[in-house]
Write an enzyme that holds these catalytic residues in place. Structure first.
Site, short mmCIF file in Angstrom:
data_model
loop_
_atom_site.label_atom_id
_atom_site.label_comp_id
_atom_site.label_asym_id
_atom_site.label_seq_id
_atom_site.Cartn_x
_atom_site.Cartn_y
_atom_site.Cartn_z
N CYS A 90 0.82 -1.07 0.12
CA CYS A 90 -0.06 0.04 -0.01
C CYS A 90 0.89 1.18 0.08
O CYS A 90 1.63 1.57 1.07
CB CYS A 90 -0.90 0.11 1.27
SG CYS A 90 -2.20 1.30 1.25
N GLY A 91 1.18 1.90 -1.19
CA GLY A 91 1.81 2.99 -1.11
C GLY A 91 1.14 4.07 -0.41
O GLY A 91 2.45 5.07 0.18
#
Length: 334
Positions: A90-91
């Site tokens: 999850c950036g």
């Protein structure tokens, strides 16, 4: 279930929510982050549901458990969660997590740019926070190697045949040109994108085995990225909406999805090596990314990407579940 109280600090990254569990939830054992992820899925899912589901959350809520890094070279470990379970990458969450860690004092800032090593299920992420007068202005993360898995995959949908390119940026994403569907990436078309995203994800997974060649647990299509080009540049400017998990919509440009897009753009040629991708979301917030080098994942050629964005704190919460609450940890409506 006894009364549960869970304290969180909430952020948004480019409009996408991120709910950080900031207290000990009983210890999450495991030698690796994937071990810890399995433990959380088996033993802590009631907390995920409490924080993500209505009436305390909603179908598009996102969050994390903060855990220990896998060794002394790491600064933070993280388990990302969403409406359907636990993601591998999850950036936007990485950007928010590092922002919180520095602004809360858990990690001390060391000059105008602070390096923070984050252990995620997909691997170790090297991040760099730009700090001014104690505030984190932005966070840049150097992702795990990203690679093209397949191009030109034909997917039959109720709206006809769709061509998808599958790439990995910590999770697998299927990229679809929105204009090939006669759609623009605007909120007016969101319901259609959600429906198509669910259908494309389901169809690809039923017809193709999508697996990371060196870690079988990193598998399946996490999200579908619908994209369009705004300006061929330089810099190249694109807009996207990513539909992931169970019809969940990313309000941000999607950090790990941006890495997947960068791998595809480097592979097909419209983004010269080292040039910047200005990546807009469906609400026109922006991440900036670039390919910085080459790598390999097993026998597959891969690239190293960097993605940058900003996060902002939105609140602090103490959530509880009263004994006798007939809704339990909650419910979801889409």
């Amino acid at each position: 279930m006894h009364e549960s109280r869970i304290r969180t600090v909430d952020y948004h990254t480019a409009g996408e929510p991120f709910r950080i569990v900031v207290e000990d939830v009983g210890g999450i054992p495991g030698a690796t982050i994937l071990d810890k992820r399995r433990y959380a899925a088996e033993h802590l899912d009631h907390i995920r549901k409490l924080l993500v589901f209505e009436p305390r959350g909603h179908a598009d809520m996102y969050g994390c458990f903060v855990v220990d890094p896998v060794d002394e070279d790491g600064d933070l470990g993280v388990l990302f969660f969403h409406n359907a379970g636990y993601s591998t990458a999850c950036g936007h969450g990485t950007i928010a997590l590092v922002t919180w860690a520095i602004e809360s004092g858990r990690i001390q800032a060391s000059g105008p740019e602070t390096r923070v090593m984050v252990d995620a299920p997909s691997g170790r992420l090297e991040t760099f926070a730009t700090v001014r007068e104690g505030d984190v202005v932005s966070v840049r993360f150097r992702n795990v190697p990203s690679f093209v898995f397949a191009t030109g995959v034909s997917v039959e949908t109720t709206g006809g045949s769709v061509s998808a390119d599958i790439a990995y940026g910590g999770a697998f994403y299927a990229s679809v040109d929105a204009t090939s569907l006669g759609l623009t990436v605007t909120p007016d078309n969101l319901t259609r994108f959600i429906s198509l995203g669910r259908e494309i994800k389901r169809t690809i997974e039923s017809e193709h085995e999508v697996i990371n060649p060196i870690e079988p647990e990193l598998r399946d299509v996490y999200g579908v990225i619908f994209h369009e080009t705004i300006d061929e540049g330089p810099p190249l400017v694109q807009r996207n909406v990513t539909v992931f998990a169970d019809g969940e919509v990313d309000r941000s440009p999607c950090g790990s999805g941006t890495s997947a897009r960068l791998a595809l753009l480097d592979h097909s040629g419209p983004l010269p090596r080292g040039s910047e991708l200005v990546h807009h979301s469906i609400i026109d917030t922006v991440f900036r990314g670039r390919v910085t080098g080459d790598a390999a994942v097993g026998a597959l050629p891969a690239v190293i990407t960097e993605v940058e964005g900003s996060a902002h704190r939105t609140g602090e919460h103490s959530f509880l579940l009263e004994p006798g609450d007939e809704l339990g940890p909650g419910f979801l409506l889409r």
